[in-house]
Design a protein around this motif. Sequence first.
Motif, PDB file in Angstrom:
ATOM      1  N   ASN A  71       0.821  -1.221   0.000  1.00  0.00           N
ATOM      2  CA  ASN A  71       0.000   0.000   0.000  1.00  0.00           C
ATOM      3  C   ASN A  71       0.850   1.265   0.000  1.00  0.00           C
ATOM      4  O   ASN A  71       0.436   2.297   0.539  1.00  0.00           O
ATOM      5  N   ASP A 109      -2.367  -0.265  -7.742  1.00  0.00           N
ATOM      6  CA  ASP A 109      -3.499  -0.712  -6.944  1.00  0.00           C
ATOM      7  C   ASP A 109      -4.255  -1.796  -7.716  1.00  0.00           C
ATOM      8  O   ASP A 109      -4.179  -1.839  -8.956  1.00  0.00           O
ATOM      9  N   SER A 142      -4.579   3.477  -9.200  1.00  0.00           N
ATOM     10  CA  SER A 142      -3.135   3.454  -9.424  1.00  0.00           C
ATOM     11  C   SER A 142      -2.672   4.864  -9.761  1.00  0.00           C
ATOM     12  O   SER A 142      -3.379   5.615 -10.443  1.00  0.00           O
TER      13      SER A 142
END
Length: 231
Positions: free
Chosen positions: A120, A143, A149
């Motif tokens: 993350n 992501d 993203s």
Amino acid sequence: IAMGETLFPRAYIDIATKWETEEVPQIMLRGTGIQSRSYQYFADIGGSNFWYIESRHDALIPSNSSFNFGYNGIRAIGLDNERNLIVGTEVSTTNSGKLKIFNNSSGVNAQFLLHESESNDYSRLRFTNNNAGKYWDVAGYLDPSDADSRLNFFHNVTGNVLTLTGDGKAGFNNSSPHTRTTVQITGSVAAGTTPLMLVSIKEYVDNAAALAAGLPVGAIYRTGDLLKIAH
């Protein structure tokens, strides 16, 4: 074999001495020619596969001097006489920069990879100089959702100056752009003129139609040849 100040060798050749000066090392390999090389090989039992360390000393062209590591006769990494690091090719006078990577990249294998160990967080490449406290970051985050993203161009004083999303949106001073926008700068067509072209602007008959189609407030649309902003 024990050499120096040891009676109980811990390897097949054990050299135990007190190092005091660069002029008297524990071991020395010397090439005898003007453009000579010294090698140390680390091979398997058959000798067909080997790592090597090479030191090249060129008295005629000092810039060709280098210190290299390689595998099976192919150089993998080297340092030139200016302490520049070169990866993937033989060190030569044509190399410039403190780090240079030679490799045939592809969509699978890149020349340079930054991998963030936390799922993350961002991978970051930082640019700084002697102006204390200021820097630029290029930060990439992947992501599971392409829309989440991010590729950010970040200044530590002003924040994210440019943000690109994985689904093709771009935001200037906006980390969460809402729409896909194409900006094409084509160059000067006359002295002192730099045109800006907006491509694929959606067309609606009026503001109500634009909002009904899902265009967010603040987005640009057109009605014929008139540019408008949804409000």
